[in-house]
Write a protein that holds these residues in place. Sequence first.
Motif, PDB file in Angstrom:
ATOM      1  N   ILE A   4       0.741  -1.092  -0.136  1.00  0.00           N
ATOM      2  CA  ILE A   4      -0.038  -0.101  -0.018  1.00  0.00           C
ATOM      3  C   ILE A   4       0.803   1.156  -0.202  1.00  0.00           C
ATOM      4  O   ILE A   4       1.881   1.501   0.850  1.00  0.00           O
ATOM      5  N   ASP A   5       0.677   2.165  -0.883  1.00  0.00           N
ATOM      6  CA  ASP A   5       1.223   3.277  -1.124  1.00  0.00           C
ATOM      7  C   ASP A   5       0.581   4.396  -0.503  1.00  0.00           C
ATOM      8  O   ASP A   5      -0.597   4.586  -0.562  1.00  0.00           O
ATOM      9  N   GLY A   6       1.345   5.263   0.451  1.00  0.00           N
ATOM     10  CA  GLY A   6       1.021   6.156   1.126  1.00  0.00           C
ATOM     11  C   GLY A   6       0.183   7.357   0.238  1.00  0.00           C
ATOM     12  O   GLY A   6      -0.715   7.894   0.675  1.00  0.00           O
ATOM     13  N   ILE A   7       0.970   7.774  -0.786  1.00  0.00           N
ATOM     14  CA  ILE A   7       0.423   8.782  -1.398  1.00  0.00           C
ATOM     15  C   ILE A   7      -0.680   8.318  -2.275  1.00  0.00           C
ATOM     16  O   ILE A   7      -1.678   9.171  -2.122  1.00  0.00           O
ATOM     17  N   ASP A   8      -0.951   7.332  -2.875  1.00  0.00           N
ATOM     18  CA  ASP A   8      -2.122   6.989  -3.537  1.00  0.00           C
ATOM     19  C   ASP A   8      -3.313   6.759  -2.447  1.00  0.00           C
ATOM     20  O   ASP A   8      -4.485   7.157  -3.004  1.00  0.00           O
ATOM     21  N   SER A   9      -2.925   6.316  -1.544  1.00  0.00           N
ATOM     22  CA  SER A   9      -4.009   6.005  -0.436  1.00  0.00           C
ATOM     23  C   SER A   9      -4.660   7.155   0.096  1.00  0.00           C
ATOM     24  O   SER A   9      -5.725   7.445   0.302  1.00  0.00           O
ATOM     25  N   LEU A  10      -3.728   8.391   0.287  1.00  0.00           N
ATOM     26  CA  LEU A  10      -4.277   9.445   0.728  1.00  0.00           C
ATOM     27  C   LEU A  10      -5.073  10.261  -0.477  1.00  0.00           C
ATOM     28  O   LEU A  10      -6.140  10.888  -0.125  1.00  0.00           O
ATOM     29  N   LYS A  11      -4.604  10.174  -1.642  1.00  0.00           N
ATOM     30  CA  LYS A  11      -5.528  10.610  -2.860  1.00  0.00           C
ATOM     31  C   LYS A  11      -6.554  10.115  -2.799  1.00  0.00           C
ATOM     32  O   LYS A  11      -7.793  10.671  -2.980  1.00  0.00           O
ATOM     33  N   THR A  12      -6.654   8.581  -2.615  1.00  0.00           N
ATOM     34  CA  THR A  12      -8.100   7.828  -2.772  1.00  0.00           C
ATOM     35  C   THR A  12      -8.892   8.365  -1.606  1.00  0.00           C
ATOM     36  O   THR A  12     -10.032   8.334  -1.697  1.00  0.00           O
TER      37      THR A  12
END
Length: 790
Positions: A282-290
């Motif tokens: 799980i990537d932090g950047i992608d998850s925050l944007k999601t």
Amino acid sequence: MQNTPLKGFLLTRNAIEKNGRTYIEFWLSTPDGPVKVTTEQQNAVMFIAWKDEQAACSVLKHSSISVKSTRLKLKTFTQDLVCALYFTTTSAFYRARDILKQAGITSFENDIRLADRYLMERFVCGGAFFTGDIETSDLDSKAYIAMKNGRLKPTEYIPKLTLLSLDIECSLDGELYSVGLSSAEYKKVIMIGKPQHSEEWIDWVADERSLLEGLISHVMDFDPDLIIGWNIVNFDFKILTERAKKLNIKLRLGRDGSEVYWRESRNDSNLAFMSIAGRVVIDGIDSLKTATYQFDSFSLENVAQTLLGEGKDTQDVDNRIAAISHDFLHNKMKLARYNLQDCQLVERVFAKTNLIDYLLLRSQLTGLELDKIGGSVAAFVNLYLPKLHRAGYVSPNRPVNGGLASPGGYVMDSFPGLYKNVLVLDFKSLYPSIIRTFKIDPLGLTEGLLEPDNAIPGFRGALFSRDKHFLPDIISSLWEQRDQAKKQQDAARSQAIKIIMNSFYGVLGSGGCPFYDTRLASSITLRGHEIMQTTAAWIESKGYKVIYGDTDSTFVWLENIDSIEQSMQIGKQLEKEINQLWREKIQQQLDLPCFLEIEFETLFSTFVMPTIRGAETGSKKRYAGLKYQPNKPSELVFKGLETVRSDWTKLAKEFQPTLYSMVFDNQDVSAYLLDVIAKIRSGECDEQLVYRKRLRQPLALYTKNVPPHVKAARIADEQNTLLQQPLRYQNKGWISYVITLDGPQPIEYVTSELDYEHYIDKQIRPIAEGILPFINVSFEDITSDQLGLF
């Protein structure tokens, strides 16, 4: 040996082919540890119209593709009966899809992965009961249970997942220096170098081969469900897999000892995909944007500073890489601490934002994989498609041309001015409530057009069935769950449901959705226009002035009301009366229950709606106000103005709140304005005059229009070339620069004096002129004497 039903949560899913047959392999987290469940043989399926059956089977047979065709009672939205084409392998399925397309034969639902179809048709979302035959061979040596002939069915289960944060440090060329790993009670840095008297959490290894082997060993021993990081797929695992391939090492991080699978997107070099059997990356950047977080920059330093108030000292990537290489040679202990700090910062960001809770709940609600980026369309399809099949239909296909644009949300022309006592009335989840009230639904549209006499009218020719639909009920269920989450103060669940509900309008208006139809999206947005305009008319009929409206918010000026208490009472009364009027209107005109709900939540004791810059027309989506808060200090709120924009200077962002606060407090602003200008010209504010802007495309693509930040970036890389430094700005990124008497210059290479008049004219003046006219004060009059001195 058949086991009793067990309960778990889906981690990974994958179709596997063996001996010409296809199976699905699921990994689940259970209270008793990880379990691998392999299903019985599964066939991949797509649909074609009856009329195309003979031609399809003929062309596939000619291509040596084995297929079984079965006529069904299912039909398309155009009322054509369909047959199912079954394939024993997914490779045959994808080959057949391409061959049918080349032959001009339309197939339906040809883009749904086999594992996703298996789960959605069984209504399995996240949690699952499962049964199967336990494979007892070599069971004692494994850290997991393996089952074959598995079957899954739905249940609700939220697991406690083990988590490991990973970060690598490497040279500019990708040569590995160290790998950091951390969790709540675990920390480890694997560092290349001769052993030193140091912390016990550092493992010293001889070379990259030993580092990768150590990484495999530590991950397998710790056995995490989740591996988290920052840009972990596109950077960390890209480097790890490349170095492993170079050294001919199999990066066996899967729970069953299988290799990491990593590939770059065929369409976007900045996008990559990876999988590890039994573990989710799980990537932090992608998850925050999601999860709809927004930051000026998604660098770990900026996000950590914003959320945690801590981070690293610099965002200068090149200098950081140079420092890392220097520390690897001369101060490995410092590098180890830096490596571990990155891991732990990522952990704390995940904890602060409850990202894992959000992703688990999203998966439980929609069936999306934990690492799915975005996923609004996939979530909709997961929830909607199995219901559609049971109603006798197959899904339509995505529009070839991306579809026609649908109208946006309602935005009213504003009345600019400085006001006292402005109410804001918001419709609660307007678009979802429109879907519920007016039965807006893909199946409902199809069935409504077939039976127009009793249908609910929409827009652009849409007619919706009163009783044949699914989306209104899906929304209702989510709505109830969100209300329950709010009562239980479960913020993560409430946020997850809100994001899912609000995404459904966008999905129906997206050309990437198979259920796209401009009549669906238009029947939501244009109904929203009608609701907002009608609401404004009702409010004005009661003697109040509506000065602005935006999507779901109505701004009401209480012109002759001075009392805060009376203003609050009027807001509550308007809320009650408007809701009653909508209930009566919809019942009388359409014989439908009304789920529209307007709420009064905000009172601005002072409020300014500026004009469009350089015009007398009122602006849109831009305002500021002093929000009244009972028993608490009032809050200064800005929307769309300079202080909330990332591309304005720090000086402007500090100047605007101060100036507006003084105006709202009826203070004389002349002395303050003159003082700011004087400090700019004297050089006291130089550090606050830096612009920071994103390069949104590679530098070479800026040809016709070359804005200041691009000019600064080119100057920087010209200097970098001369100094034999790495080029920083060729492929997107952020640039910090100032405006000098010789034009824009990057902050790392400033050779001229700053153009202070530029900052006064382009940063201070626009902000001042946005509010001063409303108090009959002129920027020119205040500054003319001072300007005359220069």
